[in-house]
Scaffold this active site. Structure first.
Site, PDB file in Angstrom:
ATOM      1  N   GLU A   1       0.874  -1.178   0.000  1.00 30.35           N
ATOM      2  CA  GLU A   1       0.000   0.000   0.000  1.00 30.35           C
ATOM      3  C   GLU A   1       0.906   1.222   0.000  1.00 30.35           C
ATOM      4  O   GLU A   1       1.725   1.397   0.905  1.00 30.35           O
ATOM      5  CB  GLU A   1      -0.933   0.019   1.222  1.00 30.35           C
TER       6      GLU A   1
ATOM      7  N   GLU B   1      -6.594  -3.097  -5.467  1.00 30.42           N
ATOM      8  CA  GLU B   1      -7.359  -2.288  -6.425  1.00 30.42           C
ATOM      9  C   GLU B   1      -7.016  -2.652  -7.865  1.00 30.42           C
ATOM     10  O   GLU B   1      -7.915  -2.815  -8.706  1.00 30.42           O
ATOM     11  CB  GLU B   1      -7.056  -0.800  -6.211  1.00 30.42           C
TER      12      GLU B   1
END
Lengths: 431, 431
Positions: free
Chosen positions: A204, A376
């Site tokens: 992330e 994502e």
């Protein structure tokens, strides 16, 4: 709330020639601070300039910098300097800027006070007192929330406060230290409960926010004082094991999916250095409640920082390929500003300490290219790399490399250096 | 995995007469350790005996105890002693037991080495390195989960792992320090978003678990080694603001609802002292996965500790009433054992440090009297106190008082002392 001053002057040049190299992360307008050592020497503070590190201990011992902040900056962690508050670190910045500016007499002492960056081993800049991680990107939440509830993808409080959780301080490591693939428990698609090395390791891309000063327990930090509670910024990789996370998260949030390791960059770009890159915050709808709002925050609360994540697989390394960029995003679009994060965090009286670390949350943007984690990206399928390899999740030996650069009209761009780490294979479960 | 030894002998008596007082928390079989000071004196280790504190610095300086553990125990926190591991603290226990036993020559030095407990100011026993909080009571989860989903009240992973979250280390305080009513944000019943002092302040009755030793990041702690990673136990009040919690929790878990303050008792009852109170763990259904299972854990992994929570309101105080017990529960019924918590926590390689604190989770049992927080109690209506007052949530000036006692056939019962704190009114929001 640092203002622009002489240390930001675009005409300012350093006697360290490499600081003027095109594209350098570390021109004299930057002056990020970190902790370094060399074999057999104690760890102490250093400031990046071009391809060198200004040894703050050597500079202090040579009488080139002086005062409480200089004394604190020679210690093996930055905690005490952080505790002194922003005026102290701003004063140190002015001294170092003068010292490194073209024409300064210190140039004659270059051999004594500069260490080649390649010879400096960078350490964790501070002992992490507490680590809290936010979730402040609308696009990150909206993309991942759609799976949970297509009509209400955002967490219920997302537009009303910067959602966050307490994360793990002990497992924060500096860039360069490998990340061991963790064991964990999850529910497989067939419903069975499994335990073994994670099969869904992710990165992330976040900014690290390092706290200055201290508020006593029970004493909130209003928006008017929040900007001065931020010492500076770095890069942060909030490594995440998605299979473990999905299983353990309801209702108390992420736990072992995150505490496997968190990587931070060694250089802290100070709040002072970032003053020229302050921009208007995104419009919030509904408007923030009064305690999370200020005119300054609306006008200047966001930071124009371009952030990238790249991957380098073992095969790419063997073939001599360059790291391949898979995320390219802009921090200024985060729904919540870092000042709002500080005020929210302390709004219950929680005491924020020098050396506390906040993660900004995954800094995704609206474009596909700005998706800042594989969870994502994978929604539209695996990443295809120049070697023809694909990645749904990270494989052993993969290296993830974060970079960032603050850019604004009329300012010399400044960089964050790198935050990188290789995924090491899981160990055998011990008896 | 402490075994019973001479320090547990029920026939053992101390030359400190008050240690034999019926119902004393601190007979010679207990010997809990903490940190204390007196005005103008440095903080150092002490061991509770009857109504006195054995000053470990004085005992060491008088040559009555010696060795690395004794040297570590005179420091202003117990972190270094905790870091030395269980053999060190067990050795210290044996020395202190011999020193305080009837017939020991140290009795002649009583004035030099004992401090009246009322004269000792108790401090936080360790610098809290990290704080993680578990949710290990079936009854707590089942009662509160029914509102969310009557048919599946338990968190999805509850029967497969001890659910936990990272909580806040900086806001842990020792018993006696007031807890300021926090500001926070929540959604009112009419849907409006409010910000102000919490209207739903609650206690949670838990045990504190203090960690011994250290495992390197990336190195799990198997069940065979987990018991030796527990230094000892105390009481812990996981103060919770329920309105804030409900609003902020999805999906990342509790944050500001918990970091307002956490109270711990000053005395740590060591794992050695609790050996006689080890009992069989509850049967788990389904059985724990192999990495969370051991024959020892099934036979001896639970601890027979009776725990109570009482309340003392300003009116009760004015009327001279005694604290009124509103929770009376038994720790041995927790679904997960503390060894399983340690192994689970480190199963991803998370490094547990000396001074780390684990909260057991609210220790509710099946009876109405064993509901260990107001959120549970209130499901059937407010508590009615002997003064006729009622409480749905805590009011300003209320004091919450935890006590606990380990009890088992053939063993001298030992107590935990108290964990207590008064709710102080909210402060005005600062500008």
């Amino acid at each position: 709330m640092a203002a622009r001053d002489a240390t930001h002057d675009p005409a300012l040049r350093s006697w360290v020639a490499s600081a003027q190299a095109p594209g350098s992360d570390f021109p004299i307008q930057n002056l990020p601070i970190g902790i370094f050592d060399r074999p057999g020497e104690p760890a102490r503070g250093g400031i990046a300039i071009g391809d060198a590190v200004l040894d703050l201990r050597a500079a202090r011992d040579a009488g080139l910098i002086a005062g409480d902040a200089a004394d604190a900056a020679v210690e093996p962690t930055l905690n005490r300097l952080m505790g002194m508050g922003r005026p102290a670190s701003a004063a140190l910045r002015r001294q170092v800027s003068a010292l490194l500016a073209e024409g300064a007499s210190a140039a004659s002492l270059a051999e004594r006070i500069l260490v080649p960056m390649r010879a400096a081993r960078m350490r964790l800049p501070a002992q992490v007192a507490n680590f809290s991680d936010f979730m402040a990107s609308y696009d990150h939440c909206a993309r991942l929330g759609v799976r949970r509830d297509p009509r209400n993808p955002l967490p219920q409080a997302f537009r009303h406060l910067p959602v966050a959780y307490h994360s793990r301080a002990s497992s924060v490591r500096v860039s360069g230290e490998p990340v061991t693939r963790p064991h964990g428990q999850w529910q497989a698609q067939d419903g069975a409960i499994r335990f073994g090395p994670t099969e869904a390791l992710d990165y992330e891309l976040e900014l690290a926010i390092w706290i200055a000063g201290e508020n006593a327990l029970g004493t909130p930090v209003p928006m008017s004082r929040a900007p001065d509670r931020i010492f500076g910024y770095g890069l942060l990789n909030d490594w995440s094991a998605r299979d473990i996370q999905r299983w353990e998260m309801p209702p108390l949030g992420p736990f072992l999916a995150k505490s496997l390791s968190t990587s931070v960059s060694p250089w802290i770009v100070t709040a002072e250095a970032l003053a020229p890159f302050a921009v208007a915050a995104p419009v919030q709808d509904p408007p923030a409640l009064p305690h999370l709002d200020s005119a300054w925050n609306r006008a200047k609360g966001a930071l124009a920082i371009r952030m990238t994540a790249a991957i380098l697989t073992p095969r790419m390394r063997a073939e001599g390929a360059a790291p391949f960029t898979i995320t390219d995003t802009q921090f200024a679009r985060m729904y919540w500003t870092t000042a709002q994060m500080v005020t929210h965090h302390a709004s219950n009286g929680c005491n924020l300490l020098p050396g506390d670390l906040l993660g900004s949350g995954t800094a995704s943007g609206p474009e596909d290219s700005a998706r800042a984690c594989l969870a994502e990206i994978g929604l539209t399928g695996p990443v295809t790399l120049p070697t023809g390899e694909t990645r749904r999740w990270l494989q052993d030996g993969d290296e993830v490399i974060f970079r960032a650069r603050a850019e604004a009209e009329g300012a010399v761009p400044i960089g964050f250096g790198e935050c990188r780490a290789v995924v090491a294979p899981a160990i055998a479960w011990p008896d």
